[in-house]
Write an enzyme that holds these catalytic residues in place. Sequence first.
Site, PDB file in Angstrom:
ATOM      1  N   GLU A  95       0.850  -1.201   0.000  1.00  7.21           N
ATOM      2  CA  GLU A  95       0.000   0.000   0.000  1.00  7.21           C
ATOM      3  C   GLU A  95       0.880   1.243   0.000  1.00  7.21           C
ATOM      4  O   GLU A  95       1.887   1.292   0.706  1.00  7.21           O
ATOM      5  CB  GLU A  95      -0.860   0.032   1.274  1.00  7.21           C
ATOM      6  CG  GLU A  95      -2.270  -0.472   1.112  1.00  7.21           C
ATOM      7  CD  GLU A  95      -3.200   0.494   0.364  1.00  7.21           C
ATOM      8  OE1 GLU A  95      -2.715   1.430  -0.304  1.00  7.21           O
ATOM      9  OE2 GLU A  95      -4.415   0.296   0.441  1.00  7.21           O
ATOM     10  N   ASP A  96       0.482   2.252  -0.739  1.00  7.23           N
ATOM     11  CA  ASP A  96       1.191   3.523  -0.692  1.00  7.23           C
ATOM     12  C   ASP A  96       0.969   4.222   0.647  1.00  7.23           C
ATOM     13  O   ASP A  96       1.903   4.643   1.304  1.00  7.23           O
ATOM     14  CB  ASP A  96       0.754   4.435  -1.859  1.00  7.23           C
ATOM     15  CG  ASP A  96      -0.759   4.554  -1.984  1.00  7.23           C
ATOM     16  OD1 ASP A  96      -1.507   3.859  -1.255  1.00  7.23           O
ATOM     17  OD2 ASP A  96      -1.215   5.350  -2.829  1.00  7.23           O
TER      18      ASP A  96
ATOM     19  N   ASP B 187      -4.662   5.703   5.502  1.00  2.00           N
ATOM     20  CA  ASP B 187      -5.182   6.937   6.089  1.00  2.00           C
ATOM     21  C   ASP B 187      -6.277   6.555   7.096  1.00  2.00           C
ATOM     22  O   ASP B 187      -5.987   6.203   8.230  1.00  2.00           O
ATOM     23  CB  ASP B 187      -5.697   7.788   4.917  1.00  2.00           C
ATOM     24  CG  ASP B 187      -6.160   9.174   5.319  1.00  2.00           C
ATOM     25  OD1 ASP B 187      -5.871   9.610   6.430  1.00  2.00           O
ATOM     26  OD2 ASP B 187      -6.826   9.832   4.492  1.00  2.00           O
TER      27      ASP B 187
ATOM     28  N   PHE C 194      -2.209  16.168   3.740  1.00  2.00           N
ATOM     29  CA  PHE C 194      -2.364  15.541   2.428  1.00  2.00           C
ATOM     30  C   PHE C 194      -1.034  15.582   1.698  1.00  2.00           C
ATOM     31  O   PHE C 194      -0.467  16.661   1.470  1.00  2.00           O
ATOM     32  CB  PHE C 194      -3.448  16.238   1.609  1.00  2.00           C
ATOM     33  CG  PHE C 194      -3.889  15.395   0.451  1.00  2.00           C
ATOM     34  CD1 PHE C 194      -4.825  14.391   0.627  1.00  2.00           C
ATOM     35  CD2 PHE C 194      -3.346  15.580  -0.814  1.00  2.00           C
ATOM     36  CE1 PHE C 194      -5.213  13.576  -0.428  1.00  2.00           C
ATOM     37  CE2 PHE C 194      -3.734  14.780  -1.880  1.00  2.00           C
ATOM     38  CZ  PHE C 194      -4.676  13.784  -1.681  1.00  2.00           C
TER      39      PHE C 194
ATOM     40  N   ARG D 223       2.140  12.324  -9.260  1.00  2.00           N
ATOM     41  CA  ARG D 223       2.605  10.956  -8.994  1.00  2.00           C
ATOM     42  C   ARG D 223       4.085  10.814  -9.332  1.00  2.00           C
ATOM     43  O   ARG D 223       4.770   9.949  -8.804  1.00  2.00           O
ATOM     44  CB  ARG D 223       1.815   9.946  -9.839  1.00  2.00           C
ATOM     45  CG  ARG D 223       0.351   9.810  -9.437  1.00  2.00           C
ATOM     46  CD  ARG D 223      -0.248   8.577 -10.107  1.00  2.00           C
ATOM     47  NE  ARG D 223      -1.706   8.596 -10.086  1.00  2.00           N
ATOM     48  CZ  ARG D 223      -2.454   8.154  -9.090  1.00  2.00           C
ATOM     49  NH1 ARG D 223      -1.878   7.691  -7.995  1.00  2.00           N
ATOM     50  NH2 ARG D 223      -3.760   8.185  -9.165  1.00  2.00           N
TER      51      ARG D 223
HETATM   52  P1  IMP Z   1      -8.051   5.212   3.467  1.00  2.00           P
HETATM   53  O1  IMP Z   1      -9.125   4.293   2.977  1.00  2.00           O
HETATM   54  O2  IMP Z   1      -8.632   6.452   4.092  1.00  2.00           O
HETATM   55  O3  IMP Z   1      -7.041   4.548   4.360  1.00  2.00           O
HETATM   56  O4  IMP Z   1      -7.303   5.765   2.207  1.00  2.00           O
HETATM   57  C1  IMP Z   1      -6.380   5.026   1.490  1.00  2.00           C
HETATM   58  C2  IMP Z   1      -6.188   5.584   0.090  1.00  2.00           C
HETATM   59  O5  IMP Z   1      -6.496   6.981   0.039  1.00  2.00           O
HETATM   60  C3  IMP Z   1      -4.750   5.473  -0.326  1.00  2.00           C
HETATM   61  O6  IMP Z   1      -4.485   4.254  -0.957  1.00  2.00           O
HETATM   62  C4  IMP Z   1      -4.600   6.676  -1.251  1.00  2.00           C
HETATM   63  O7  IMP Z   1      -5.006   6.318  -2.550  1.00  2.00           O
HETATM   64  C5  IMP Z   1      -5.559   7.694  -0.718  1.00  2.00           C
HETATM   65  N1  IMP Z   1      -4.915   8.691   0.185  1.00  2.00           N
HETATM   66  C6  IMP Z   1      -5.038   8.800   1.520  1.00  2.00           C
HETATM   67  N2  IMP Z   1      -4.312   9.807   2.018  1.00  2.00           N
HETATM   68  C7  IMP Z   1      -3.703  10.364   0.944  1.00  2.00           C
HETATM   69  C8  IMP Z   1      -2.766  11.463   0.800  1.00  2.00           C
HETATM   70  O8  IMP Z   1      -2.338  12.139   1.773  1.00  2.00           O
HETATM   71  N3  IMP Z   1      -2.349  11.721  -0.460  1.00  2.00           N
HETATM   72  C9  IMP Z   1      -2.766  11.000  -1.555  1.00  2.00           C
HETATM   73  N4  IMP Z   1      -3.617   9.977  -1.457  1.00  2.00           N
HETATM   74  C10 IMP Z   1      -4.076   9.656  -0.216  1.00  2.00           C
END
Ligand code: IMP
Length: 178
Positions: free
Chosen positions: A95-96, A99, A148, A161
């Site tokens: 995973e990148d 959040d 962010f 990206r």
């Molecule tokens: P979550 O479901 O809230 O954990 O979000 C996960 C996904 O949201 C990641 O795989 C990213 O694609 C996107 N995401 C969450 N935070 C960021 C950020 O700070 N920058 C860019 N993409 C984000």
Amino acid sequence: MIQSILISEAQIQAKLDEIAEQIRADYGDRPLLLLAVLKGSFLVVSDLCRRLGDNVTVDFVQVSSYGNGRKSSGNVQIRKDLDINIEGLDVLIVEDIVDSGQTLDHLLQILRTRNPNSLKVFALLSKPTARVLHVPLDYVGFEIPDAFVVGYGLDFAERYRNLRDIAVLSEDESSLAP
Ligand code: IMP
């Protein structure tokens, strides 16, 4: 516009050396499937897989929950499923960023029903203070504040990206999000 660099290219690459060493120690010569979550993980998985041995394979899944905005909608959907059957395999999700945890939680639920031999997670970035759902992270690159970020695969409305570093986006630009 980019506000500041949070994690440099050199820091990212040094961290990947460390993580790859841990992965090699944990899995040894066992075949390992790196499952990259598109699109944000495309750079990290390419850098990680080249640090691992020839027992490693790569597949991709795309899960969407964001649209073009900054916050997870919680409405998680599989857009592109894996190509292969993971039954009996050792799978490491790449995973990148984690959040709220909603995307990963949903993905883990789906993948567990497919009976892999093991299912672990590597998240390059984690925002612990933004977490809504607890998700187990086996390897973490960097814990970052709830800002962010873009770059090294991470986008804002599909831009940035290709930055080599991970950077914080200015509030001006991110407030233009739909
Ligand atoms: P979550 O479901 O809230 O954990 O979000 C996960 C996904 O949201 C990641 O795989 C990213 O694609 C996107 N995401 C969450 N935070 C960021 C950020 O700070 N920058 C860019 N993409 C984000």
